[in-house]
Design an enzyme around this catalytic site. Sequence first.
Site, PDB file in Angstrom:
ATOM      1  N   SER B  36       0.817  -1.220   0.000  1.00  0.00           N
ATOM      2  CA  SER B  36       0.000   0.000   0.000  1.00  0.00           C
ATOM      3  C   SER B  36       0.846   1.263   0.000  1.00  0.00           C
ATOM      4  CB  SER B  36      -0.919   0.027   1.220  1.00  0.00           C
ATOM      5  OG  SER B  36      -1.788  -1.073   1.197  1.00  0.00           O
ATOM      6  N   GLU B  57       4.765  -1.128  14.726  1.00  0.00           N
ATOM      7  CA  GLU B  57       5.250   0.209  14.364  1.00  0.00           C
ATOM      8  C   GLU B  57       6.255   0.744  15.374  1.00  0.00           C
ATOM      9  OE1 GLU B  57       2.129  -0.792  14.549  1.00  0.00           O
ATOM     10  OE2 GLU B  57       1.449  -0.736  12.468  1.00  0.00           O
ATOM     11  N   PHE B  82      -1.005   4.932  11.932  1.00  0.00           N
ATOM     12  CA  PHE B  82      -0.148   4.041  12.724  1.00  0.00           C
ATOM     13  C   PHE B  82       1.271   4.595  12.842  1.00  0.00           C
ATOM     14  CE2 PHE B  82      -3.055   1.082  10.288  1.00  0.00           C
ATOM     15  CZ  PHE B  82      -4.031   1.070  11.274  1.00  0.00           C
ATOM     16  N   HIS B 108      -1.962   7.340   3.325  1.00  0.00           N
ATOM     17  CA  HIS B 108      -3.333   7.156   3.801  1.00  0.00           C
ATOM     18  C   HIS B 108      -3.703   8.134   4.917  1.00  0.00           C
ATOM     19  CE1 HIS B 108      -2.572   3.574   1.498  1.00  0.00           C
ATOM     20  NE2 HIS B 108      -3.820   3.160   1.606  1.00  0.00           N
ATOM     21  N   ASP B 116     -12.611   3.088   5.022  1.00  0.00           N
ATOM     22  CA  ASP B 116     -12.075   2.491   6.250  1.00  0.00           C
ATOM     23  C   ASP B 116     -12.614   3.172   7.516  1.00  0.00           C
ATOM     24  OD1 ASP B 116     -10.624   0.471   5.141  1.00  0.00           O
ATOM     25  OD2 ASP B 116      -8.708   1.535   5.149  1.00  0.00           O
TER      26      ASP B 116
END
Lengths: 279, 314
Positions: B36, B57, B82, B108, B116
Amino acid sequence: MEIYDGEFISELESIARRVRAHAVKMIYQAGSGHPGGSLSAVDILVALYFHLMKHDPKRPDWPERDRFVLSKGHGAPALYAVLAEAGYFPVDELWSLRKMGSRLQGHPCMRKTPGVEMSTGSLGHGLAAGNGMALAAKLDRKLYRIFVICGDGEMDVGETWEAAMLASHHKLDNVTLYIDRNKLQLDGPTEKIMSLEPLGDKWKAFGWHVIEINGHSLKEIIKATNEARSIKGRPTAIICHTIKGKGVSYMEGSLHFHGKAPSDEEYRQAMEELGVSEE
Amino acid sequence: MTWKWESQRKQYGRALVELGKERNDIVVLDADLSSSTRTADFASAFPERFFNCGVAEQNMIDTAAGLAASGKTVFASTFAVFGTGRCYDQIRQSVAYPKLNIKIVASHAGITVGGDGASHQIIEDLALMRVLPNMSVIVPVDSNETYKAVKTVASNKNPVYVRIGRADVPTVTDKDSPFDLDKASIMRTGDDVTLIGCGIMVSKCLEAAEELAKHGIDARVINLHTIKPLDEKIIVKAARETGAVVTAEEHSVMMGMGSAVAMCLVENFHVPMKRVGIPDVFGESGGCDELMERYGLTMENIVEAAHDVLKRKK
């Protein structure tokens, strides 16, 4: 063998005694700090900086040096005392700990203190940072090794186990982790706050080679580290059974001295017990 | 206005591969979102210099710190939600405080994540990153600028946060238009009001300027691609010359780009000002356009804000 030579070991022991005295004096003069967890890690630090690690105090940025990360950053007084004894900066500078303008911050800062490889203090970061250094060593085909000390309280931190996975996934046999298993965290005994046992089995399950030793025996620390060096294809965790506050009777096994400076009277007694009345 | 819509992520992937070819010190980390974020492009070109940290992360950021402390230039990528909030402590302690050579390129971001929903629509990442000492914060406006920003930040040794989106965005710059971290870009000249945008909202500002022009209002449009360090000079000059300012961002108005501009102006040159952005609420699932409309991020919202500041302008 040199490592079993009585004279050599007693030399290291006397350095360790001096380092303990420095650490207590630093915290006493600063009026705050963490004596318990500093004193429990002293012998590991002394073995590393005075025997096991390849390093040069005159060239803290020597590319081939072994790297050390104090993940339990609150043990900073012990690290600073060892660095000063090793020659990274003058012993006299130790008394500036936690004071305005000092290079010796309450927790290690890699931008301020010569010899400090990673800024730490917020718990659970050090192993992952050590892994990053180990990956860099592998990428650059360098032979330097990475040594990390974690406190047992850091076993509560999720990231510790994320890092444990990464190290074994990437077969980081250049990483050696010392777990300062003094069995006390800030709020109480580890097994009461958040049980860790069976700790060795946990690390084994994560793919690590595990050794358990007396973390105050310089001989055992040296022997275990050499064993770690010989293990290929996986990292090694050395669970060092230690005593919080080791070396000062009233601090030993005491929760009270996790994060508190000694009083005047306590300080005098500590110096006497450590056999350095001149401090 | 009709736009050519292009992917920022694709250009990120392309820039990374080029950097990988040019330099051996470039290392890339991801947290199980490489297909992604497009770090997968680098991963297939340079597998030995790519480390997938899995859904971890915090571990990714501290591993990045160790690599950077050992001389590597590290790009760490995941979704913005994240890559900022979930590992904030790691960014603070191990990236910003020790001022390590780590570029967090997060995709994103914002409400245009769409379906989402709020869990993934971070609208506070600019706030989190801009308060960290030593951290630069960049919001490339389009695909061309994403490429340039990535190449540019690779040449300095400082911590940088780069925010890009999921969806394709209107291309408003050329491949060869200049990009300088220290200088915001003037996209349109005008002396009646200034519209300052970042990211996808720059195209909306340009559309709003066209609309305002129909009413005889000449709007200046600034692409404020770098939120920190802030190009105060260009902002104050615009306020002085146009006397009214509107900001537009795909981010919470609480502490994003508009707030940075407001703080600059309140200390330097007072003019009527209005911030267009997401109000102090979480988003929800929906299509990009529907969400932009629901949360007040349309060209019309900017035009309305411009009329409002013009009314207040003496």
